[in-house]
Design a protein around this motif. Structure first.
Motif, PDB file in Angstrom:
ATOM      1  N   TYR A  17       0.918  -1.418  -0.239  1.00  0.00           N
ATOM      2  CA  TYR A  17       0.225   0.142  -0.068  1.00  0.00           C
ATOM      3  C   TYR A  17       0.511   1.353  -0.342  1.00  0.00           C
ATOM      4  O   TYR A  17       0.057   2.570   0.339  1.00  0.00           O
ATOM      5  CB  TYR A  17      -0.548  -0.132   1.589  1.00  0.00           C
ATOM      6  CG  TYR A  17      -1.767  -1.165   1.453  1.00  0.00           C
ATOM      7  CD1 TYR A  17      -3.142  -0.766   0.190  1.00  0.00           C
ATOM      8  CD2 TYR A  17      -2.306  -2.570   1.684  1.00  0.00           C
ATOM      9  CE1 TYR A  17      -4.249  -1.817  -0.245  1.00  0.00           C
ATOM     10  CE2 TYR A  17      -3.317  -3.166   1.720  1.00  0.00           C
ATOM     11  CZ  TYR A  17      -3.513  -2.891   0.379  1.00  0.00           C
ATOM     12  OH  TYR A  17      -4.912  -4.125   0.405  1.00  0.00           O
ATOM     13  N   THR A  35      -5.727   1.327   3.410  1.00  0.00           N
ATOM     14  CA  THR A  35      -6.777   1.121   2.457  1.00  0.00           C
ATOM     15  C   THR A  35      -8.296   0.879   3.385  1.00  0.00           C
ATOM     16  O   THR A  35      -7.984   1.112   4.333  1.00  0.00           O
ATOM     17  CB  THR A  35      -6.559   0.379   1.834  1.00  0.00           C
ATOM     18  OG1 THR A  35      -7.213   0.601   0.293  1.00  0.00           O
ATOM     19  CG2 THR A  35      -6.966  -0.789   1.719  1.00  0.00           C
ATOM     20  N   ASP A  38     -13.210  -1.208   3.310  1.00  0.00           N
ATOM     21  CA  ASP A  38     -13.682  -2.657   1.898  1.00  0.00           C
ATOM     22  C   ASP A  38     -13.165  -3.670   0.961  1.00  0.00           C
ATOM     23  O   ASP A  38     -12.606  -4.505   0.134  1.00  0.00           O
ATOM     24  CB  ASP A  38     -14.683  -2.625   0.948  1.00  0.00           C
ATOM     25  CG  ASP A  38     -16.538  -2.327   2.542  1.00  0.00           C
ATOM     26  OD1 ASP A  38     -16.342  -2.820   2.848  1.00  0.00           O
ATOM     27  OD2 ASP A  38     -16.916  -0.767   1.996  1.00  0.00           O
ATOM     28  N   LYS A  39     -12.279  -2.176   0.274  1.00  0.00           N
ATOM     29  CA  LYS A  39     -11.107  -2.338  -0.122  1.00  0.00           C
ATOM     30  C   LYS A  39     -10.331  -3.318   0.106  1.00  0.00           C
ATOM     31  O   LYS A  39      -9.277  -4.308  -0.822  1.00  0.00           O
ATOM     32  CB  LYS A  39     -10.439  -1.209  -0.486  1.00  0.00           C
ATOM     33  CG  LYS A  39      -8.702  -1.069  -2.054  1.00  0.00           C
ATOM     34  CD  LYS A  39      -8.460   0.283  -2.334  1.00  0.00           C
ATOM     35  CE  LYS A  39      -7.329  -0.088  -3.300  1.00  0.00           C
ATOM     36  NZ  LYS A  39      -6.565   1.170  -3.808  1.00  0.00           N
ATOM     37  N   LYS A  42     -11.066  -7.243  -0.164  1.00  0.00           N
ATOM     38  CA  LYS A  42     -11.127  -7.791  -1.838  1.00  0.00           C
ATOM     39  C   LYS A  42      -9.448  -7.720  -1.799  1.00  0.00           C
ATOM     40  O   LYS A  42      -9.421  -8.425  -2.717  1.00  0.00           O
ATOM     41  CB  LYS A  42     -12.167  -6.348  -2.818  1.00  0.00           C
ATOM     42  CG  LYS A  42     -13.445  -6.196  -2.213  1.00  0.00           C
ATOM     43  CD  LYS A  42     -13.944  -5.067  -2.765  1.00  0.00           C
ATOM     44  CE  LYS A  42     -15.242  -5.348  -3.087  1.00  0.00           C
ATOM     45  NZ  LYS A  42     -16.399  -3.338  -3.993  1.00  0.00           N
ATOM     46  N   GLU A  43      -8.336  -6.861  -1.670  1.00  0.00           N
ATOM     47  CA  GLU A  43      -7.820  -7.207  -2.011  1.00  0.00           C
ATOM     48  C   GLU A  43      -6.516  -8.703  -1.398  1.00  0.00           C
ATOM     49  O   GLU A  43      -5.842  -8.507  -1.855  1.00  0.00           O
ATOM     50  CB  GLU A  43      -6.656  -5.991  -2.368  1.00  0.00           C
ATOM     51  CG  GLU A  43      -7.667  -5.205  -3.229  1.00  0.00           C
ATOM     52  CD  GLU A  43      -6.951  -3.617  -2.720  1.00  0.00           C
ATOM     53  OE1 GLU A  43      -5.667  -3.337  -1.942  1.00  0.00           O
ATOM     54  OE2 GLU A  43      -7.137  -2.625  -4.099  1.00  0.00           O
TER      55      GLU A  43
END
Length: 78
Positions: A17, A35, A38-39, A42-43
């Motif tokens: 990041y 981050t 939610d991101k 997902k990642e």
């Protein structure tokens, strides 16, 4: 809920990041924003799945005197 990760995993996340902060300089309870939540979910599906595999448990430490104690670690069944 808190999850512990290894130093190497933490360094990989900081690099991923683009965070240029040393984990050696962190103070107690200091937070580094990587981050949005939610991101991150997902990642980092593999990391999240590893967290979900950790069994919930409860730990008891009982002392009868200064010299005698016992420790019990029990899994919480859902």
């Amino acid at each position: 809920m808190n999850y512990l990760i290894s130093r190497n995993e933490a360094l990989k996340l900081l690099k991923k990041y683009g965070i240029n902060k040393s984990i050696d300089d962190l103070k107690s309870k200091e937070v580094i924003q990587l981050t949005p939540y939610d991101k991150f979910r997902k990642e980092n599906i593999e990391l999240i799945n590893a967290f979900n595999k950790i069994n919930d448990s409860i730990n008891f430490k009982v002392m009868r005197s200064e010299e005698y104690f016992f420790y019990v670690d029990k899994k919480i069944n859902r």
